[in-house]
Design a protein around this motif. Structure first.
Motif, short mmCIF file in Angstrom:
data_model
loop_
_atom_site.label_atom_id
_atom_site.label_comp_id
_atom_site.label_asym_id
_atom_site.label_seq_id
_atom_site.Cartn_x
_atom_site.Cartn_y
_atom_site.Cartn_z
N GLN A 195 0.85 -1.17 0.00
CA GLN A 195 0.00 0.00 0.00
C GLN A 195 0.89 1.23 0.00
N ILE A 196 0.57 2.23 -0.84
CA ILE A 196 1.44 3.39 -0.96
C ILE A 196 0.71 4.66 -0.52
N ASP A 197 1.51 5.67 -0.13
CA ASP A 197 0.98 6.97 0.26
C ASP A 197 1.01 7.88 -0.97
N GLY A 253 -13.18 5.28 0.42
CA GLY A 253 -13.40 3.86 0.12
C GLY A 253 -12.37 3.28 -0.84
N TYR A 254 -11.40 4.07 -1.25
CA TYR A 254 -10.35 3.61 -2.16
C TYR A 254 -8.98 3.79 -1.53
N ARG A 255 -7.99 3.08 -2.06
CA ARG A 255 -6.60 3.24 -1.64
C ARG A 255 -5.70 2.95 -2.82
N LEU A 278 -5.40 2.22 -8.19
CA LEU A 278 -6.43 2.70 -7.28
C LEU A 278 -7.45 1.59 -7.11
N VAL A 279 -7.57 1.07 -5.88
CA VAL A 279 -8.39 -0.13 -5.64
C VAL A 279 -9.45 0.19 -4.58
#
Length: 124
Positions: A80-82, A95-97, A107-108
């Motif tokens: 997971q990235i910032d 609701g996405y990351r 983007l998931v």
């Protein structure tokens, strides 16, 4: 009137040839079903080579597309990235990351895993 229409529908169904529905499916070269053969690759473990000679492995680099379901097992360098660390990425919607897959930022959706966007070669 209903009896006439029902009679015509029944007659048209009875008149259709049965052999046309049971005809074998004809495949052309590009949409023929593929047969996979497992082979041993001494350097990387087991891989698959289909009957056309294309080789694929479980650790292959996926080309993600919008609308697909993201599975971290098939992502290379998954994490997971910032978004603040990368120029060109905006804050993800609620609701996405953002996650990393190889050099791509994906983007998931958190709950469903559906891909909203793919930013190719964003991460170097």
């Amino acid at each position: 009137m209903k009896k006439i229409i029902l009679g015509l529908v029944a007659a048209s169904i009875a008149a259709t040839p049965v052999m046309a529905a049971a005809a074998p499916q004809q495949y052309r070269g590009y949409d023929a079903p593929r047969q996979q053969v497992v082979h041993r690759d001494d350097q990387r473990g087991y891989g698959y080579r289909d009957d056309r000679g294309y080789q694929s492995h479980n650790w292959q680099n996926r080309n993600w597309q919008r609308g697909q379901r993201f599975d971290s097992r098939y992502a290379r360098n998954y994490r997971q990235i910032d978004y603040r660390q990368y120029r060109g990425l905006r804050a993800p919607p609620r609701g996405y990351r953002y996650v990393q897959s190889g050099n791509d930022a994906v983007l998931v959706a958190i709950t469903s895993g559906i891909i909203g966007a793919v930013f190719a070669n964003m991460i170097r």
